[in-house]
Design an enzyme around this catalytic site. Sequence first.
Site, mmCIF file in Angstrom:
data_model
loop_
_atom_site.group_PDB
_atom_site.id
_atom_site.type_symbol
_atom_site.label_atom_id
_atom_site.label_comp_id
_atom_site.label_asym_id
_atom_site.label_seq_id
_atom_site.Cartn_x
_atom_site.Cartn_y
_atom_site.Cartn_z
ATOM 1 N N ASP A 1 0.967 62.976 -9.008
ATOM 2 C CA ASP A 1 0.975 64.280 -9.670
ATOM 3 C C ASP A 1 -0.056 64.341 -10.789
ATOM 4 O OD1 ASP A 1 2.350 66.907 -10.347
ATOM 5 O OD2 ASP A 1 2.625 65.813 -12.231
ATOM 6 N N GLU B 1 -3.489 64.555 -6.890
ATOM 7 C CA GLU B 1 -3.598 65.967 -7.250
ATOM 8 C C GLU B 1 -4.483 66.081 -8.492
ATOM 9 O OE1 GLU B 1 -0.984 69.759 -8.826
ATOM 10 O OE2 GLU B 1 -0.434 67.704 -9.340
ATOM 11 N N VAL C 1 -3.278 63.937 -11.741
ATOM 12 C CA VAL C 1 -3.985 62.771 -12.261
ATOM 13 C C VAL C 1 -4.996 63.140 -13.338
ATOM 14 C CG1 VAL C 1 -3.660 61.413 -10.178
ATOM 15 C CG2 VAL C 1 -5.680 62.860 -10.391
#
Length: 287
Positions: free
Chosen positions: A216, A253, A218
Amino acid sequence: MAGGTCSAGQAGPGTDYAVSLDGGPSRPDPRSAFQPRGIGGPSRVVDHSAFGWTDSGWRGVPLAGSVIYECHVGTFSEQGTFDGIIDHLGHLVDLGVDIIELLPVAEFPGRWGWGYDGVDLFAPHHAYGGPDGLKRLVDAAHAHGLGVVLDVVYNHLGPTGNYLPEFGPYFSARHQTNWGDAVNFDGPGSDEVRRFVIGNALMWLRDYHCDGLRLDAVHAIVDGSATHITEALAVEVDALAAHAGRPLFLIAESDLNDPRFVRSRDAGATAWPPPGLTSGTMPCTPC
């Protein structure tokens, strides 16, 4: 142990226990494998080797070209559990799905939630069915020819039930995010924090037989180390894949729209930071 004391040798599978720092209040184990009573309750010892897997013939699924179905465990079925999803796997196959992606399942406050405020990163949410429930789902998905990707969050933890700061320098005020102090990936004591996160990622792939992880946001991970945490993670996942004999992958992401996120490490994608980029906006390397 709740209600008494026990030695390490007595803490077998199913034992409930808590951790007290210097005589302070009882806290869940930072690496708790199961929180049967939620974020404020005791941890429970889990023997991952005891589960009866039936997917020994599973050879994985390639990411390229696969159709991924994002699934929220709490709302996908009437039961709102891992087992509730199993009854609908055939329907997903008929739809042409290749991989199901589970929104975060690490223990979070309450019965329902999106999962992005998880605080016990090693413990599948108790209300969804805990460790065995997740294993049953992955095992059944593989039997249907479906891969399983798990959404994981390493850029922050939830505010409620987050006791990690009491155990060590898991967070650092040197960097700030939308959620406050950043996870400490590059400051004093960060070696242990990095191992904590990498160990968590490998656990989902090894002990729960997941095929991949979706990392999630990054872009919210700040790491000025010589080797960014996402690169270090990718290297260890590749090694685990070689050992397991099946493909394992990471999906990052990011909202940076930077092509280096989709280039291989051999192509120089990990040459950070680019000229003019400050550590306060340091992006991650591709996975």
